[in-house]
Design a protein around this motif. Structure first.
Motif, PDB file in Angstrom:
ATOM      1  N   GLY A  40       0.861  -1.226   0.183  1.00  0.00           N
ATOM      2  CA  GLY A  40      -0.040  -0.148   0.059  1.00  0.00           C
ATOM      3  C   GLY A  40       0.810   1.264  -0.075  1.00  0.00           C
ATOM      4  O   GLY A  40       1.936   1.302   0.175  1.00  0.00           O
ATOM      5  N   THR A  41       0.123   2.257  -0.315  1.00  0.00           N
ATOM      6  CA  THR A  41       0.993   3.762  -0.175  1.00  0.00           C
ATOM      7  C   THR A  41       0.443   4.478   0.674  1.00  0.00           C
ATOM      8  O   THR A  41       1.092   5.601   0.959  1.00  0.00           O
ATOM      9  N   VAL A 163      11.193   0.223   7.183  1.00  0.00           N
ATOM     10  CA  VAL A 163      10.627   1.287   8.067  1.00  0.00           C
ATOM     11  C   VAL A 163       9.935   2.596   7.634  1.00  0.00           C
ATOM     12  O   VAL A 163       9.022   2.730   7.830  1.00  0.00           O
ATOM     13  N   LEU A 164      10.922   3.199   6.771  1.00  0.00           N
ATOM     14  CA  LEU A 164      10.267   4.585   6.376  1.00  0.00           C
ATOM     15  C   LEU A 164       9.138   4.659   5.658  1.00  0.00           C
ATOM     16  O   LEU A 164       8.193   5.580   5.681  1.00  0.00           O
ATOM     17  N   PRO A 194      10.890   2.019  -7.310  1.00  0.00           N
ATOM     18  CA  PRO A 194      11.114   3.674  -7.167  1.00  0.00           C
ATOM     19  C   PRO A 194      10.815   4.226  -6.115  1.00  0.00           C
ATOM     20  O   PRO A 194      11.480   5.345  -5.677  1.00  0.00           O
ATOM     21  N   ASP A 195       9.645   4.259  -5.028  1.00  0.00           N
ATOM     22  CA  ASP A 195       9.086   4.721  -3.848  1.00  0.00           C
ATOM     23  C   ASP A 195      10.499   4.451  -3.173  1.00  0.00           C
ATOM     24  O   ASP A 195      10.547   5.438  -2.098  1.00  0.00           O
ATOM     25  N   GLY A 196      10.858   3.409  -2.835  1.00  0.00           N
ATOM     26  CA  GLY A 196      11.842   2.806  -1.816  1.00  0.00           C
ATOM     27  C   GLY A 196      13.040   3.602  -2.015  1.00  0.00           C
ATOM     28  O   GLY A 196      13.619   4.366  -1.231  1.00  0.00           O
ATOM     29  N   TYR A 197      13.495   3.745  -3.310  1.00  0.00           N
ATOM     30  CA  TYR A 197      14.647   4.494  -3.629  1.00  0.00           C
ATOM     31  C   TYR A 197      14.384   6.045  -3.442  1.00  0.00           C
ATOM     32  O   TYR A 197      15.333   6.793  -2.828  1.00  0.00           O
ATOM     33  N   ALA A 198      13.289   6.539  -3.658  1.00  0.00           N
ATOM     34  CA  ALA A 198      12.927   8.074  -3.568  1.00  0.00           C
ATOM     35  C   ALA A 198      13.263   8.400  -2.039  1.00  0.00           C
ATOM     36  O   ALA A 198      13.889   9.318  -1.438  1.00  0.00           O
ATOM     37  N   ILE A 226      21.212   9.747 -11.047  1.00  0.00           N
ATOM     38  CA  ILE A 226      20.018   9.296 -11.855  1.00  0.00           C
ATOM     39  C   ILE A 226      19.033  10.145 -12.040  1.00  0.00           C
ATOM     40  O   ILE A 226      18.678  10.982 -11.113  1.00  0.00           O
ATOM     41  N   VAL A 227      18.269  10.249 -13.206  1.00  0.00           N
ATOM     42  CA  VAL A 227      17.132  11.293 -13.347  1.00  0.00           C
ATOM     43  C   VAL A 227      15.950  10.819 -12.566  1.00  0.00           C
ATOM     44  O   VAL A 227      15.542   9.688 -12.902  1.00  0.00           O
ATOM     45  N   PRO A 228      15.633  11.469 -11.627  1.00  0.00           N
ATOM     46  CA  PRO A 228      14.165  11.015 -11.057  1.00  0.00           C
ATOM     47  C   PRO A 228      12.756  10.732 -12.162  1.00  0.00           C
ATOM     48  O   PRO A 228      12.788  11.664 -12.980  1.00  0.00           O
TER      49      PRO A 228
END
Length: 329
Positions: A40-41, A163-164, A194-198, A226-228
């Motif tokens: 989930g987000t 965790v984050l 992608p979300d975890g990397y962000a 890396i270009v987001p």
């Protein structure tokens, strides 16, 4: 002489013993709900792990993969700080203790360990698992809300793994700030999405802003090249799956690959690698193509051929996530 049992094998055996007797249907239902939560987000302000069945299912579903991902990140960190060993460890949001086991696997020996989590059932099971290891039996398992009011004891190493994504943006910043205030080294691991990397990049920026230097995976503490939106930095850890693990996860393979993103940063000087392999090496006839994040702050491709001799042999054995070039033997 009997060979010493590795922390990974000790953990696997302890998991099998604790989960023995859990009805498969109960485990499967808990796993389905956990998958929905973790995919989930919407951040949650309540513990995801509610009871013993949830925690047992979580341990079977996630703990082996989390252990291998964290161990891979710590190994890259240890490679660039070979003389350093943490004298103490705080595991933030540690749940059943996968990161604690990974730290022990990376730096064997007994040290003060504090595991913080807001789910009491996870802490109880984590303590039971740790009793299987003489080096982890003295660890302190403490209930703590992970978020804006987090305060950490001083420690050489603080880990924050998977965790984050469960926190609000403000909560993430507060957790990173608390780690900065307490630690000499901070390692943050998130899913390799992608979300975890962000989230990792945001934490990385915060660590650098607080005066920390990046030790791994990056060869530098400059901006990520890396270009987001176009790509994301992540790595892969191979996870051996026990028969119990396969039963709960509904698979037949003896392994799976866990994708993860991470950053390791320190207050003390380290010598990062000159380059990091950021994709699977492409092995072709007479050559190996390596995609690298480089010390100058850019992305590049190195073509290593047979005429490079030693480097060619090393390139054929290089793995995604390795430092490059290797030290001459």
């Amino acid at each position: 002489m009997t060979a010493p049992v590795s922390p990974a094998e000790t953990l696997r055996t302890a998991l099998a013993g604790l989960l023995d007797g859990l009805p498969p249907k109960v485990a499967a239902q808990a796993v389905d709900r956990l998958i929905a939560n973790y995919r989930g987000t919407t951040p949650t302000d309540a513990p995801i792990l509610r009871d013993r069945a949830d925690v047992a299912a979580y341990a079977a579903y996630r703990m082996p993969a989390t252990f291998e991902a964290v161990r891979s990140a710590l190994a890259a960190f240890a490679d660039v700080a070979p003389e350093w060993t943490p004298g103490s460890h705080v595991d933030v949001g540690g749940g059943t203790g996968a990161a604690t086991w990974a730290v022990h696997a990376t730096w064997p020996g007994e040290r003060p360990v504090t595991v913080l989590d807001w789910a009491e059932p996870a802490l109880v099971l984590g303590r039971e698992l740790a009793s299987a290891s003489p080096q982890l039996r003295s660890a302190e398992w403490r209930r703590s809300r992970i978020g804006a009011e987090l305060a950490l004891p001083d420690a050489d190493l603080v880990t924050v793994s998977y965790v984050l994504g469960e926190l609000t943006e403000a909560g993430r910043g507060a957790v990173v700030d608390a780690a900065v205030a307490a630690a000499r080294a901070v390692v943050i691991i998130e899913p390799g999405t992608p979300d975890g990397y962000a989230r990792v990049i945001a934490a990385r920026d915060r660590l650098i802003g607080a005066g920390f230097s990046v030790a791994a995976p990056c060869p530098h503490s400059g901006a990520c090249p890396i270009v987001p939106g176009e790509d994301w930095c992540h790595f892969s850890a191979r996870v051996s799956r026990s028969s119990l693990h396969r039963q709960v996860k509904g698979g037949s393979l003896a392994y799976e690959d866990e994708k993860f993103s991470y950053v390791a940063a320190t207050r003390f000087p380290v010598a990062p690698v000159a380059g990091r392999v950021v994709r699977r090496p492409q092995i072709r006839k007479g050559q190996v193509l390596l995609d690298l994040c480089e010390v100058g702050g850019g992305l590049g491709r190195s073509t290593v051929t047979k005429r490079h001799g030693f480097l060619y042999k090393e390139a054929r054995d290089a793995a995604w996530g390795d430092g490059w070039p290797p030290e001459p033997r």
